[in-house]
Design a protein around this motif. Structure first.
Motif, PDB file in Angstrom:
ATOM      1  N   GLY A 116      -0.130 -38.741 -66.854  1.00  0.00           N
ATOM      2  CA  GLY A 116       0.353 -38.493 -68.207  1.00  0.00           C
ATOM      3  C   GLY A 116       1.595 -39.302 -68.524  1.00  0.00           C
ATOM      4  O   GLY A 116       1.758 -39.810 -69.636  1.00  0.00           O
ATOM      5  N   THR A 117       2.470 -39.451 -67.540  1.00  0.00           N
ATOM      6  CA  THR A 117       3.679 -40.245 -67.729  1.00  0.00           C
ATOM      7  C   THR A 117       3.333 -41.715 -67.926  1.00  0.00           C
ATOM      8  O   THR A 117       3.858 -42.378 -68.834  1.00  0.00           O
ATOM      9  CB  THR A 117       4.631 -40.077 -66.530  1.00  0.00           C
ATOM     10  OG1 THR A 117       4.978 -38.695 -66.406  1.00  0.00           O
ATOM     11  CG2 THR A 117       5.881 -40.913 -66.690  1.00  0.00           C
ATOM     12  N   VAL A 118       2.440 -42.227 -67.099  1.00  0.00           N
ATOM     13  CA  VAL A 118       2.016 -43.622 -67.220  1.00  0.00           C
ATOM     14  C   VAL A 118       1.345 -43.849 -68.579  1.00  0.00           C
ATOM     15  O   VAL A 118       1.614 -44.843 -69.267  1.00  0.00           O
ATOM     16  CB  VAL A 118       1.089 -44.015 -66.051  1.00  0.00           C
ATOM     17  CG1 VAL A 118       0.497 -45.398 -66.250  1.00  0.00           C
ATOM     18  CG2 VAL A 118       1.843 -43.927 -64.723  1.00  0.00           C
ATOM     19  N   ALA A 119       0.489 -42.909 -68.980  1.00  0.00           N
ATOM     20  CA  ALA A 119      -0.193 -43.042 -70.275  1.00  0.00           C
ATOM     21  C   ALA A 119       0.808 -42.982 -71.428  1.00  0.00           C
ATOM     22  O   ALA A 119       0.682 -43.727 -72.405  1.00  0.00           O
ATOM     23  CB  ALA A 119      -1.255 -41.953 -70.427  1.00  0.00           C
ATOM     24  N   ALA A 120       1.810 -42.106 -71.339  1.00  0.00           N
ATOM     25  CA  ALA A 120       2.827 -42.019 -72.396  1.00  0.00           C
ATOM     26  C   ALA A 120       3.597 -43.328 -72.503  1.00  0.00           C
ATOM     27  O   ALA A 120       3.888 -43.798 -73.612  1.00  0.00           O
ATOM     28  CB  ALA A 120       3.769 -40.851 -72.136  1.00  0.00           C
ATOM     29  N   GLY A 125       4.529 -48.460 -75.483  1.00  0.00           N
ATOM     30  CA  GLY A 125       4.411 -49.915 -75.599  1.00  0.00           C
ATOM     31  C   GLY A 125       3.386 -50.327 -76.642  1.00  0.00           C
ATOM     32  O   GLY A 125       3.620 -51.258 -77.428  1.00  0.00           O
ATOM     33  N   GLY A 126       2.266 -49.628 -76.685  1.00  0.00           N
ATOM     34  CA  GLY A 126       1.235 -49.940 -77.666  1.00  0.00           C
ATOM     35  C   GLY A 126       1.695 -49.688 -79.095  1.00  0.00           C
ATOM     36  O   GLY A 126       1.359 -50.446 -80.013  1.00  0.00           O
ATOM     37  N   ALA A 155       8.704 -38.647 -75.097  1.00  0.00           N
ATOM     38  CA  ALA A 155       7.639 -37.982 -74.340  1.00  0.00           C
ATOM     39  C   ALA A 155       7.464 -38.599 -72.960  1.00  0.00           C
ATOM     40  O   ALA A 155       7.169 -37.896 -71.987  1.00  0.00           O
ATOM     41  CB  ALA A 155       6.322 -38.040 -75.116  1.00  0.00           C
ATOM     42  N   THR A 156       7.660 -39.895 -72.860  1.00  0.00           N
ATOM     43  CA  THR A 156       7.566 -40.566 -71.560  1.00  0.00           C
ATOM     44  C   THR A 156       8.657 -40.069 -70.623  1.00  0.00           C
ATOM     45  O   THR A 156       8.394 -39.745 -69.459  1.00  0.00           O
ATOM     46  CB  THR A 156       7.653 -42.094 -71.734  1.00  0.00           C
ATOM     47  OG1 THR A 156       6.596 -42.527 -72.604  1.00  0.00           O
ATOM     48  CG2 THR A 156       7.543 -42.813 -70.398  1.00  0.00           C
ATOM     49  N   VAL A 157       9.873 -39.984 -71.138  1.00  0.00           N
ATOM     50  CA  VAL A 157      10.991 -39.479 -70.332  1.00  0.00           C
ATOM     51  C   VAL A 157      10.732 -38.023 -69.928  1.00  0.00           C
ATOM     52  O   VAL A 157      10.917 -37.632 -68.771  1.00  0.00           O
ATOM     53  CB  VAL A 157      12.326 -39.620 -71.096  1.00  0.00           C
ATOM     54  CG1 VAL A 157      13.462 -38.918 -70.367  1.00  0.00           C
ATOM     55  CG2 VAL A 157      12.654 -41.095 -71.311  1.00  0.00           C
ATOM     56  N   LEU A 158      10.289 -37.214 -70.885  1.00  0.00           N
ATOM     57  CA  LEU A 158      10.026 -35.803 -70.615  1.00  0.00           C
ATOM     58  C   LEU A 158       8.904 -35.637 -69.585  1.00  0.00           C
ATOM     59  O   LEU A 158       9.049 -34.887 -68.613  1.00  0.00           O
ATOM     60  CB  LEU A 158       9.666 -35.086 -71.917  1.00  0.00           C
ATOM     61  CG  LEU A 158       9.356 -33.602 -71.829  1.00  0.00           C
ATOM     62  CD1 LEU A 158      10.524 -32.822 -71.240  1.00  0.00           C
ATOM     63  CD2 LEU A 158       8.995 -33.069 -73.211  1.00  0.00           C
ATOM     64  N   ALA A 159       7.800 -36.331 -69.780  1.00  0.00           N
ATOM     65  CA  ALA A 159       6.687 -36.237 -68.830  1.00  0.00           C
ATOM     66  C   ALA A 159       7.111 -36.733 -67.449  1.00  0.00           C
ATOM     67  O   ALA A 159       6.739 -36.143 -66.430  1.00  0.00           O
ATOM     68  CB  ALA A 159       5.488 -37.039 -69.340  1.00  0.00           C
TER      69      ALA A 159
END
Length: 174
Positions: A116-120, A125-126, A155-159
């Motif tokens: 989930g972190t990688v996907a966020a 980036g997208g 969300a990336t930081v949180l995940a």
């Protein structure tokens, strides 16, 4: 109407944007940690989350706004004359919309804060790439996804912090 000169008709573009928004909302709803999904809710509540985690009601209020803004941007991009840049922006918009639903599947339903972190991060980036690609062809469309990029960065930081605190795939039940 000649799409190469004028872009898609308002009705077709609106139908596509509404369909993408509806599908994304449906997939996200399918994986929400709310009372209608007790297993997901139980798992999510048991996670060790950082103090900067927003209340559940904030997530419920923010996501529809951000996804609606992105759909508005997608609509505007679809209305632009056909070009390689427009086509790239459409692909980025559709890819990000699909990834939002995929993220909820990975993080909530599959209990995978690691992926989930990688996907966020990939969605962040997208979305930045979408804004940059759309900027020369439709500035309001580009601006409409900037809040989403910011939220996805958060969300990336949180995940990532949830992953750090709980490991790759915390057990579904004790």
């Amino acid at each position: 109407m000649d799409e190469k000169r004028n872009g898609m008709s308002p009705w077709v573009a609106g139908g596509i944007a509404a369909g993408v928004l509806g599908l994304s909302a449906l997939v996200g709803r399918r994986n929400a940690p709310d009372p209608s999904h007790p297993g997901i809710r139980h798992w999510y509540r048991r996670l060790d989350k950082p103090g900067f985690t927003p209340p559940d009601k904030v997530f419920g209020a923010v996501w529809p706004v951000l996804e609606s803004l992105a759909a508005f941007g997608g609509y505007r991009i679809l209305r632009q004359p056909a070009s390689p840049r427009r086509n790239a922006a459409i692909a980025l918009w559709l890819g990000n919309s699909a990834m939002i639903g995929g993220w909820t599947e990975l993080f909530f339903r599959e209990h995978r804060p690691d992926t989930g972190t990688v996907a966020a991060a990939a969605m962040t980036g997208g979305t930045v790439a979408l804004a940059a690609t759309a900027w020369p062809i439709d500035r309001p469309a580009a601006i409409s996804v900037i809040p989403l990029a910011g939220w996805l960065g958060f969300a990336t930081v949180l995940a990532g912090e949830v992953w750090r605190r709980n490991g790759s795939a915390p057990p579904a039940a004790e």
